[in-house]
Design a protein around this motif. Structure first.
Motif, PDB file in Angstrom:
ATOM      1  N   GLU A  53       6.382 -11.319 -18.000  1.00 18.93           N
ATOM      2  CA  GLU A  53       7.024 -11.429 -16.623  1.00 18.93           C
ATOM      3  C   GLU A  53       5.858 -11.673 -15.564  1.00 18.93           C
ATOM      4  O   GLU A  53       4.767 -11.177 -15.558  1.00 18.93           O
ATOM      5  N   THR A  54       6.107 -12.442 -14.589  1.00 20.50           N
ATOM      6  CA  THR A  54       4.872 -13.159 -13.803  1.00 20.50           C
ATOM      7  C   THR A  54       5.603 -12.768 -12.383  1.00 20.50           C
ATOM      8  O   THR A  54       6.609 -13.030 -12.084  1.00 20.50           O
ATOM      9  N   ILE A  55       4.725 -12.379 -11.547  1.00 19.44           N
ATOM     10  CA  ILE A  55       5.161 -12.087 -10.088  1.00 19.44           C
ATOM     11  C   ILE A  55       4.323 -12.894  -9.332  1.00 19.44           C
ATOM     12  O   ILE A  55       3.055 -12.644  -9.303  1.00 19.44           O
ATOM     13  N   GLU A  56       4.583 -13.680  -8.290  1.00 17.63           N
ATOM     14  CA  GLU A  56       3.625 -14.711  -7.287  1.00 17.63           C
ATOM     15  C   GLU A  56       3.133 -13.694  -6.416  1.00 17.63           C
ATOM     16  O   GLU A  56       4.074 -13.209  -5.511  1.00 17.63           O
ATOM     17  N   VAL A  57       1.839 -13.621  -6.173  1.00 20.18           N
ATOM     18  CA  VAL A  57       1.309 -12.861  -4.880  1.00 20.18           C
ATOM     19  C   VAL A  57       0.089 -13.483  -4.349  1.00 20.18           C
ATOM     20  O   VAL A  57      -0.502 -14.224  -5.055  1.00 20.18           O
ATOM     21  N   ALA A  58      -0.168 -13.322  -3.162  1.00 22.24           N
ATOM     22  CA  ALA A  58      -1.378 -13.822  -2.378  1.00 22.24           C
ATOM     23  C   ALA A  58      -2.882 -13.021  -3.119  1.00 22.24           C
ATOM     24  O   ALA A  58      -3.666 -13.804  -3.135  1.00 22.24           O
ATOM     25  N   ASP A  59      -2.728 -11.867  -3.104  1.00 23.39           N
ATOM     26  CA  ASP A  59      -3.859 -11.011  -3.407  1.00 23.39           C
ATOM     27  C   ASP A  59      -3.465  -9.664  -4.238  1.00 23.39           C
ATOM     28  O   ASP A  59      -2.375  -9.389  -4.275  1.00 23.39           O
ATOM     29  N   GLU A  60      -4.555  -8.879  -4.364  1.00 30.50           N
ATOM     30  CA  GLU A  60      -4.343  -7.691  -4.962  1.00 30.50           C
ATOM     31  C   GLU A  60      -3.616  -6.631  -4.118  1.00 30.50           C
ATOM     32  O   GLU A  60      -2.875  -5.905  -4.317  1.00 30.50           O
ATOM     33  N   ALA A  61      -3.907  -6.639  -2.719  1.00 29.12           N
ATOM     34  CA  ALA A  61      -3.233  -5.785  -1.812  1.00 29.12           C
ATOM     35  C   ALA A  61      -1.671  -6.147  -1.769  1.00 29.12           C
ATOM     36  O   ALA A  61      -0.660  -5.170  -1.875  1.00 29.12           O
ATOM     37  N   ALA A  62      -1.229  -7.478  -2.072  1.00 31.74           N
ATOM     38  CA  ALA A  62       0.023  -7.995  -2.168  1.00 31.74           C
ATOM     39  C   ALA A  62       1.090  -7.276  -3.390  1.00 31.74           C
ATOM     40  O   ALA A  62       1.846  -6.996  -3.393  1.00 31.74           O
ATOM     41  N   ALA A  63      -0.009  -7.429  -4.408  1.00 32.63           N
ATOM     42  CA  ALA A  63       0.470  -6.691  -5.758  1.00 32.63           C
ATOM     43  C   ALA A  63       0.723  -5.464  -5.571  1.00 32.63           C
ATOM     44  O   ALA A  63       1.750  -5.022  -6.159  1.00 32.63           O
ATOM     45  N   ASN A  64      -0.195  -4.690  -4.968  1.00 35.28           N
ATOM     46  CA  ASN A  64      -0.012  -3.251  -4.553  1.00 35.28           C
ATOM     47  C   ASN A  64       1.478  -2.940  -3.800  1.00 35.28           C
ATOM     48  O   ASN A  64       2.191  -1.816  -4.261  1.00 35.28           O
ATOM     49  N   GLN A  65       1.763  -3.711  -3.084  1.00 31.53           N
ATOM     50  CA  GLN A  65       2.871  -3.496  -2.040  1.00 31.53           C
ATOM     51  C   GLN A  65       4.141  -3.695  -3.126  1.00 31.53           C
ATOM     52  O   GLN A  65       5.183  -3.066  -3.189  1.00 31.53           O
ATOM     53  N   VAL A  66       4.164  -4.647  -3.920  1.00 32.33           N
ATOM     54  CA  VAL A  66       5.203  -4.836  -4.991  1.00 32.33           C
ATOM     55  C   VAL A  66       5.417  -3.790  -5.954  1.00 32.33           C
ATOM     56  O   VAL A  66       6.473  -3.222  -5.991  1.00 32.33           O
TER      57      VAL A  66
END
Length: 824
Positions: A53-66
């Motif tokens: 599974e892959t989720i497109e994010v801008a950076d680590e902060a965006a990943a944490n928000q997801v």
């Protein structure tokens, strides 16, 4: 359907280097089979990485928000726990064992379990020291083109005749042997002339029993005639019986690994059932696998015919008997059946079924059962393959059919399996996660090869290990010894148990030990009931019979210990707690003998050793007998026997009635504070039994129940709403481990392994302070009873991972054979 929780999930941020991202994935898959890739713009992904599974994010902060939006709580991130080295760091060269090239010689690659398990082995996402040299097959009959094509991505497949995905070779066996260091052979029942003319060059041959029938026995007999040294494997303890009796002690059991992704649904359950022509109210009864007479595939259709309207048979698979069996299925079920060819989308089919039926008279390690367990599909099955041994270890996992089952029995089990949510199916899912990991299969396979070639332990070269303990009472130490003895260690031999005296002697504990070795004491006593061997000096008797002795349970030297020449053995000095008593016990143990192995059942136990020795301590968590944690009686039955209704919250204390070190009155104090609709349950015995019972009655009045110590811990844990463990100190608390496994909430002080596990996994218990007040206890119990979070599910996953009894036995043997011996 696979449960949607986060305990198998880890987040991985991609990198600019696709190879580095792959390395990160492979490093975590053994413990986190459901990684999520958070892909940053421009980061490349390999074909291997694209399957996750892959989720497109801008950076680590965006990943944490997801993560916050999608999950209940945080999930671990690999980049945070395993940072990249600094660019200018001096890399330490990694020392890897020499790769071993493995070749396979098979009868064929037809649709079935053997073909699938080899593919799963090749696809397993784990770093290992094996290389796949190639596969030689005798026959192209019934060749499974899908599996063969996938296998050919990892190594060449040779045959006498060429086909779409095989290479033609004049002698395919020689082509593989010339490229390999060790040869895996299975499925060859009759001698093959071309194979007889093949030169094995004395190379080792791996034999593997995949069944327990005459075919399996015949192929073991035939393959034994080829090659040099033999390495014996089986896919279950049942399959070990295919070997001649003199060889069975040398057979290593490696459970088949399954492809987790095949068990995850790709399609919606309703959509799949609609394609079968049934609604959600209809019960779908399935058979998935080879259509062959030896599998008894008609059982599902027979059950559906007898159950009538509201039941529908689903058959998915092919086989040599499909032309004959498919009309018979339609004749029995009419239009209440769906018959399909085999499919790779196994997960969607299993998620859409209400139960799977496997009525085979004989199996080795039926993969469809493992896949159904993992997918959360109830299984009705005969006791075949690995099922009996796993149920003996973990408790009920299937709706069982006897081999000579009647139609009424079959119908009743199908009806029960399709009746709705079941603890059996949920527990089978957890067992499958731990048991059929494909990465573990490959790791165990490599270890079996290396051990077989390099480190075979002859029976007369085993290390003799004995135990000198304070008493034969039931407690955490005794239970740990019994679990170790039950698991067995191939390179160790149990020489005996020496006990100090008859205090708190438990006959049931003694009988469990006597299954494996004798118990010695210096003087007879009526408490022993003839179960103990009386000798002049029990410790001298043990040392005379041992190479290694674990000495535990005394805090002062004694004449019978002083008389023994302890220099003749290596002494295991162990910390089973973290208190002053443990420190005194270690000081005494270190006085006997010059050579010591040091161990602790928790990281905190290291502090009980002298400071200069702490780095030499081996931390080995106790193994857990998971079968004890499964309920043998229903929650309703026990509550009725205790005269407690379902609305009343049961608060339990299970363990030793010891006022000094266990704080057993804590559960009663909480019940006293919480008032009506809370009831205390006490199970156990101990030195302060009378005082504890009197104290509980004073606090709770009639709202308490007392039970004797019992082996049926699982039933009590299933019937109560939480347990309370408010000890001031613990090492590796047995009842906490068992409660975790039984998914019973735990109210506890932060003792034992909690300080070292909770930083990694998060909170596992409802914590109270040391020396808690009644108000502290009541507040924590109320949270435990009313909390709807997934705390118990997380704790259960930790128990399955950390307290695995096989790992416990393996680590214990490794310490003895390879651990650092401290000379004093």
């Amino acid at each position: 359907m696979i449960k949607k929780n986060t305990r198998h999930v880890i987040g991985i941020l991609t990198t600019e280097d696709a190879h580095l991202t792959d390395q990160r994935l492979k490093s975590v898959l053994h413990n986190y089979p459901r990684p999520i890739l958070f892909k940053r713009p421009g980061d490349p992904l390999s074909e291997f990485a694209q399957q996750f599974e892959t989720i497109e994010v801008a950076d680590e902060a965006a990943a944490n928000q997801v993560v916050q939006e999608r999950f209940k709580g945080a999930i671990p991130f690999l980049e945070q726990t395993v940072p990249d080295p600094e660019p200018d760091a001096d890399p330490v060269p990694e020392v890897k064992p020499t790769p071993i090239r493995v070749g396979f010689i098979l009868h064929g690659l037809a649709f079935g379990g053997i073909s699938r398990v080899i593919l799963n082995m090749l696809e397993a996402p784990v770093n290992h020291g094996l290389e796949w040299a190639g596969i030689a097959i005798h026959s192209l009959n019934h060749l499974d083109q899908d599996v063969t094509e996938k296998i050919s991505r990892y190594c060449p497949v040779y045959s006498v005749q060429e086909s779409e995905h095989t290479l033609q070779a004049e002698n395919p066996y020689q082509a593989v042997i010339d490229r390999a260091d060790v040869i895996y052979m299975t499925g060859i029942v009759d001698r093959i002339p071309l194979l007889d003319f093949t030169e094995f060059d004395g190379k080792p041959v791996i034999l593997s029993a995949h069944g327990q029938c005459e075919f399996s026995r015949s192929q073991i007999e035939t393959i034994s005639q080829y090659g040099g040294q033999k390495i014996y494997l089986a896919v279950s303890q049942s399959a070990v019986q295919s070997y001649p009796a003199p060889l069975r002690d040398q057979v290593r059991v490696i459970y088949n690994g399954i492809n987790y992704s095949r068990c995850a649904p790709l399609l919606d359950r309703k959509a799949v059932r609609a394609s079968w022509g049934i609604d959600e109210d209809t019960k779908a009864v399935g058979y998935l696998g080879r259509l062959a007479y030896d599998k008894r595939p008609m059982a599902a259709a027979e059950a559906v015919q007898e159950l009538g309207e509201g039941y529908h048979a689903v058959y998915i698979g092919n086989g040599y008997a499909e032309d004959n069996l498919r009309p018979q299925i339609r004749q029995l079920c009419g239009d209440r059946c769906t018959i399909l060819d085999k499919t790779e989308d196994l997960g969607s089919q299993l998620a859409a079924l209400d139960c799977l039926v496997l009525a085979s008279p004989l199996e080795g390690g039926p993969m469809i059962v493992a896949e159904a367990w993992l997918a959360g599909c109830p299984v009705v099955s005969t006791p075949v393959g690995m099922i009996p041994e796993l149920e003996a270890q973990h408790g009920k996992l299937t709706y069982q059919l006897p081999q000579n089952y009647s139609l009424d029995h079959l119908v009743n089990q199908v009806r029960a399996a399709t009746s709705g949510h079941s603890q059996i199916t949920e527990w089978a899912h957890e067992v499958a996660w731990q048991t059929f990991n494909p990465s573990r299969m490959v790791v165990d396979f490599e270890r079996a090869i290396r051990d077989g070639i390099l480190k075979t332990v002859p029976r007369d070269d085993r290390v003799r290990v004995g135990f000198a303990i304070g008493s034969c009472s039931m407690g955490g130490v005794s239970r740990g010894i019994i679990t170790l003895l039950d698991q067995g260690c191939p390179g160790l031999q149990w020489s005996g148990v020496a006990i100090e005296g008859p205090g708190h002697f438990d006959p049931e504990t003694a009988r469990l030990i006597l299954k494996h070795c004798p118990i010695y004491a210096g003087q007879d006593h009526p408490n022993y009931q003839g179960l103990v061997t009386i000798v002049p000096n029990q410790y001298q008797q043990l040392v005379d019979r041992s190479d290694v002795v674990k000495l535990w349970g005394t805090i002062q030297t004694r004449p019978e210990l002083d008389q023994v020449d302890w220099d003749r053995v290596t002494v295991i000095t162990a910390a089973h707690g973290q208190c002053e008593w443990t420190r005194l016990n270690i000081d005494v143990s270190l006085k006997y003998g010059k050579r010591h192995l040091l161990m602790s059942v928790s990281e905190g136990g290291r502090k009980c050793f002298p400071e200069d020795l702490r780095d030499q301590v081996n931390v080995i968590y106790n193994g857990l007998d998971f079968k004890r944690c499964m309920a043998q009686r229903s929650r309703h039955e026990l509550r009725e026997a205790w005269n407690v209704d379902e609305e009343t919250a049961l608060v339990a204390y299970l363990g030793r009635f010891e006022l000094g070190g266990k704080n057993p009155l804590a559960a009663a104090q909480a019940v006293d504070q919480l008032g009506e609709k809370y009831h205390a349950v006490y199970a156990g015995e101990g030195v302060n039994q009378d005082e504890v019972i009197a104290g509980v009655k004073e606090l709770c009045g009639g709202r308490c129940t007392f039970l004797p110590r019992t082996e049926d811990v699982g039933s009590i844990l299933a019937a109560v709403d939480c347990i309370v463990l408010a000890s001031p100190s613990e090492g590796c608390p047995q009842i906490m481990m068992e409660a975790f496994a039984a998914q019973c909430p735990v109210v506890s002080t932060r003792v034992g392994f909690l300080p070292e596990l909770e930083p990694e996994y998060g909170k596992l218990t409802y914590e109270v302070p040391f020396d808690p007040s009644p108000a502290d206890l009541a507040a924590a119990v109320k949270r435990a009873v009313l909390d709807k979070d997934d705390l118990t599910g997380k704790a259960c996953a930790v128990a399955l991972q950390k307290f695995n009894p096989r790992r416990y036995a393996r680590d214990f043997e490794d310490m003895i054979r390879n651990g650092t011996v401290v000379t004093l």
